[in-house]
Design an enzyme around this catalytic site. Sequence first.
Site, mmCIF file in Angstrom:
data_model
loop_
_atom_site.group_PDB
_atom_site.id
_atom_site.type_symbol
_atom_site.label_atom_id
_atom_site.label_comp_id
_atom_site.label_asym_id
_atom_site.label_seq_id
_atom_site.Cartn_x
_atom_site.Cartn_y
_atom_site.Cartn_z
ATOM 1 N N LYS A 1 0.855 -1.189 0.000
ATOM 2 C CA LYS A 1 0.000 0.000 0.000
ATOM 3 C C LYS A 1 0.890 1.238 0.000
ATOM 4 O O LYS A 1 1.896 1.279 0.709
ATOM 5 C CB LYS A 1 -0.894 -0.028 1.241
ATOM 6 N N SER B 1 -9.597 1.798 2.969
ATOM 7 C CA SER B 1 -8.758 2.563 2.065
ATOM 8 C C SER B 1 -7.717 1.725 1.326
ATOM 9 O O SER B 1 -7.131 2.191 0.358
ATOM 10 C CB SER B 1 -8.023 3.649 2.850
ATOM 11 N N SER C 1 -9.741 -0.470 7.246
ATOM 12 C CA SER C 1 -9.227 -0.327 5.880
ATOM 13 C C SER C 1 -8.574 -1.572 5.288
ATOM 14 O O SER C 1 -8.237 -1.579 4.111
ATOM 15 C CB SER C 1 -8.225 0.830 5.808
#
Lengths: 476, 491
Positions: free
Chosen positions: B79, B154, B178
């Site tokens: 990420k 996210s 997330s």
Amino acid sequence: MSYKTLIGLEIHAELMTESKIFCKCSTEFGGDVNTHTCPICLGMPGTLPVLNKRVVEYGIRAGIAFNCDIAKRTKMDRKNYFYPDLVKGYQISQYDLPLCKDGAIKIETDQGEKEIGLIRIHIEEDTGKSIHSNDGGSLLDYNRSGVPLIEIVSQPDMNSPEEAKLFLEKLKATLQYIEVSDCKMEQGSLRCDVNINIIDEDTGNKTTVTELKNLNSFKSAIKAMEFEQKRHINLLEQGKDTKRETRRWDESKSETILMRVKEDAADYRYFPEPDVVELDIEKDWVKKIKEDIPELPHVKRERFVKEYDIPSYDAEVLTSTKALADFYEETVKHTKDPKQVSNWIMTDILRRLKDEELEIDDIKFTAENLADLIKLVNGGKISNNIGKKVLRTMFEEGKDPNTIVKEKGLIQINDEDKLNEIIDGILAENEQSIIDYKNGKDRALGFLVGQVMKATKGKANPQKANQIIREKINNY
Amino acid sequence: MDFLKLTVHELRDKLRNGEITSEEIVKGYFDRLEKLEDKLDSFLTITKKEAIKEAKKIDERLKNGEKLGDLAGIPVAIKDNIVTKDIKTTCGSKILEDFIPPYNATIIEKLKSEGAIIIGKTNLDEFAMGSSTENSAYKVTKNPWDLTRVPGGSSGGSAAAVASGEVPYALGSETGGSVRQPASFCGLVGLKPTYGLISRYGLVAFASSFDQIGPFTKDVEDLAIVLNNIIGYDKMDTTSVEVEKKDYKNALKDDIKGLKIALPKEYFDEGINKEVKGKVLKAVKVLEDLGAKVDEVSLPHSDYGLATYYVLAPSEASSNLSRFDGIRYGSRVKDYDSLDELFIKTRSEGFGEEVKRRVMMGTYCLSSGYYDEYYNKAQKVRTLIKKDFDDIFKEYDVIISPTTPSLPFKIGERNDDPLAMYMSDILTVSVNIAGVPALSIPCGLIDGLPVGLQIIGKAFDEETIIKVAYNYEKNSDFILEPKMGGDINEL
């Protein structure tokens, strides 16, 4: 009318730890710009602070020296504001649980001993430095970013700039003593903000507190306070009040200048720093720090009196700074004559330092050099007066006294044949003085000895010269 | 090779028995990724050259007979809010458009020392603020199960990448759900470890007291393998915790007889999609049939979870994001007349709407006069929510619920309604507030879209939730295979 001045001080002292408060970067002063930096003290994304244990230890040490209560549990907080020298947009500081609180510093005023209360001592990180370039731009040096600080906040217990000066001197000496900060104002490792206002004791009216910042030396701090004291009293006398504002000292104009009016209290949105865990301070650790604390000034003073058999006043002066006390002890170690060393330092050395506004650290010669000088005088190799001359040369050139004496041929004339020869010449030229002396004018003897010293450029042993002259006149 | 289906442990076995080389694996995934990216937009940065170079090194070491760990030679996606040395790290934000960190996150160092091959950085909601990955300043990632839907957020880029077979596993991060929510939306196993289990050094902070890195994997065995390699105390992160070194693979065993499962009634109320609820209860039945004991319980302060979260997390975020001021790195506006203008313009242009919204909310909550009413009160509620969990865990081994209240929603559907968007996190945020571990595991499909089962455990007891998940996975009877808009599967 009688006015009472209220002064409270906020002192920031950089701690003498090797590394910064949250990373391993060096705290050394004067490195090339942005060389003592890493992603942590530059506040780069994702980095985290790791609290330097030494910083906590030094903070506690200061707390102990100033008789504070040491927190059992403490934490770091974030103080949020934007400024280019502040890398994270917040300063990691302490808010509601400071490391130390409720201490005091004792000062010696003309009216006797007085205690100035300390509200708190907390630890925090320093910011970087803005450098404003000629073209109007700003450059930033982050070497100082993350250097550990303690902030010491006093009660408004000082009632004159003079008391504030005594307080600052005592505070500085103590911090140096306990080896927590070198307190060099000119390098910014000691910074002082002042809060000052005046009460009209007859009416109870008081002025609004003014904050003084950017005070670069004790002197300018004192001058700024004196200026403000007058300004506040003037306004009070006119029935006016001061504004809630921050002012700075302008050395060239010798006055304080408005920096900003504080209409609203700045909102720093303090909240607990989630990246640094809360700290439980163990009792045993505090005990250990207390046991290991370097000798405090008053303890050292008492020891000097006892161990070196010198007057209390001398001990007080010699322990006024740690550097001076260290210099004294080092010299004593090499001479084994503590009284003589004290005499030399108390008179010639301190006078010279005072005249030139120097600190003991600034002199060019070492304690061992001074010890050699004293040994030369004590051993009769040079006279006391020549010794003082040599000391002057040592101040100027930093050479060791043996070299100076050798180079300048200053060895005392103790040889009686040589002295006899010189004195015979002097007496032959000054018959009137011999007569005067015989007629009971003792001063004439002094004159003759003086002539001998003059003829030998001060090198004759004055006691011996005196003795020989007396013998010769008596036999005349 | 069928990269869509291959797990980490299968790849490891093939690598070890010489069936395939790391270079072939890496190139194989890149082939697939390059064909899929047009449709999915999972990645922000791809590091193909470096990855192939690293793969060759691993092959060399294997050839020399070196014994390497489970992750060696196998690709991973990261990420883009986890800092990678010399690889652009944008956090999905314009303000870090060209930011190339000169340092690695601790977790990256760990992965690299294990020989893991980083193939790229994945898309996310800007600074991990969002539940759909639509808040990225760069692209909108699509859900491989239905390209018109969001992958969740996210960590949507990481989830979509694993679900579509662009990479066998990936790292995400959690502040309020997330990892679990996109794992649920994309049909993956996703774990939010106990706060402190994994070093946060190098995870760009959103809300420091909540943030935690978590992995996405295809199955529970992979989760155990990945977890083994990324946990541990880090002296660079004082909030990380020293725990006894464990082998989570030991939790992969059939042993849940007598295990006590709590179903909090607040997590099954009217707000939850009925079909989702049905799938979850069916999964619970599977566990019950295996000998687990199930009771309905109450987490009485659940209703305050979302509000507490949306006070505390933005408060911390408002401070954490202050460092993006245009002075030292990242973007800076060209025209400004004063220092304040430099700050204001840089941040106004550099941050997206959602980030600005949260910075403003947080700044408000921390302001003097409001601090007690918001931040302080929320901290008190946080303590109560933690206590809710403590109380349940005195009697139960795990808590089970749906991961999300609904199925993956359409792209754009909740864009104009922040509150509706925030509701996606309603079943996950309390776990972050309490700091306990939780994972999401697929428990079936509704209309071709995956449903997530949430298993919550005691602090630092990841083993138990892994064990429960493993038992469920082994005994569940549905097949997970994203259709990805029809043709993608053919690749």
